[in-house]
Design a protein around this motif. Structure first.
Motif, mmCIF file in Angstrom:
data_model
loop_
_atom_site.group_PDB
_atom_site.id
_atom_site.type_symbol
_atom_site.label_atom_id
_atom_site.label_comp_id
_atom_site.label_asym_id
_atom_site.label_seq_id
_atom_site.Cartn_x
_atom_site.Cartn_y
_atom_site.Cartn_z
ATOM 1 N N SER A 5 32.923 52.679 35.728
ATOM 2 C CA SER A 5 31.965 52.497 36.811
ATOM 3 C C SER A 5 31.155 51.234 36.582
ATOM 4 O O SER A 5 31.113 50.692 35.482
ATOM 5 N N GLY A 6 30.517 50.775 37.628
ATOM 6 C CA GLY A 6 29.587 49.663 37.520
ATOM 7 C C GLY A 6 30.273 48.311 37.479
ATOM 8 O O GLY A 6 31.312 48.098 38.101
ATOM 9 N N PRO A 7 29.680 47.386 36.737
ATOM 10 C CA PRO A 7 30.170 46.009 36.697
ATOM 11 C C PRO A 7 31.596 45.888 36.150
ATOM 12 O O PRO A 7 32.345 45.017 36.562
ATOM 13 N N LEU A 9 34.043 48.013 36.637
ATOM 14 C CA LEU A 9 34.944 48.362 37.735
ATOM 15 C C LEU A 9 35.082 47.185 38.698
ATOM 16 O O LEU A 9 36.186 46.859 39.139
ATOM 17 N N VAL A 10 33.998 46.507 39.015
ATOM 18 C CA VAL A 10 34.030 45.341 39.911
ATOM 19 C C VAL A 10 34.856 44.223 39.286
ATOM 20 O O VAL A 10 35.658 43.572 39.958
ATOM 21 N N ALA A 11 34.700 44.001 37.995
ATOM 22 C CA ALA A 11 35.451 42.962 37.306
ATOM 23 C C ALA A 11 36.940 43.256 37.300
ATOM 24 O O ALA A 11 37.765 42.378 37.534
ATOM 25 N N LEU A 13 38.651 45.239 39.421
ATOM 26 C CA LEU A 13 39.177 45.155 40.784
ATOM 27 C C LEU A 13 39.251 43.705 41.255
ATOM 28 O O LEU A 13 40.222 43.298 41.895
ATOM 29 N N GLY A 14 38.254 42.909 40.951
ATOM 30 C CA GLY A 14 38.254 41.495 41.353
ATOM 31 C C GLY A 14 39.383 40.726 40.707
ATOM 32 O O GLY A 14 40.052 39.913 41.343
ATOM 33 N N THR A 15 39.622 40.992 39.435
ATOM 34 C CA THR A 15 40.707 40.316 38.719
ATOM 35 C C THR A 15 42.057 40.707 39.291
ATOM 36 O O THR A 15 42.942 39.869 39.471
#
Length: 65
Positions: A5-7, A9-11, A13-15
């Motif tokens: 969760s959190g940053p 998860l964003v990293a 998914l973005g990658t």
């Protein structure tokens, strides 16, 4: 199983999303030939300075050249 969760998860998914975007470079020759129009006018002025003795010689001996 641990949930991300959190940053992080964003990293992740973005990658994964950006890795699918690969730029494509295409080099193609033109279908029509390349035409270069060169309208050039060249003018020359030549000034020759001669010694007075040579100038007199050229005047008197006109058949030299």
């Amino acid at each position: 199983m641990k949930i991300i969760s959190g940053p992080l998860l964003v990293a992740v998914l973005g990658t994964s999303l950006l890795s699918g975007c690969v730029p494509r470079i295409e080099v193609a020759t033109p279908k029509d030939p390349i035409t270069i129009n060169m309208n050039v006018k060249i003018e020359h002025e030549i000034h020759i300075k001669v010694d007075k003795d040579v100038d007199n010689l050229l005047k008197t001996q006109s058949g030299l050249f």
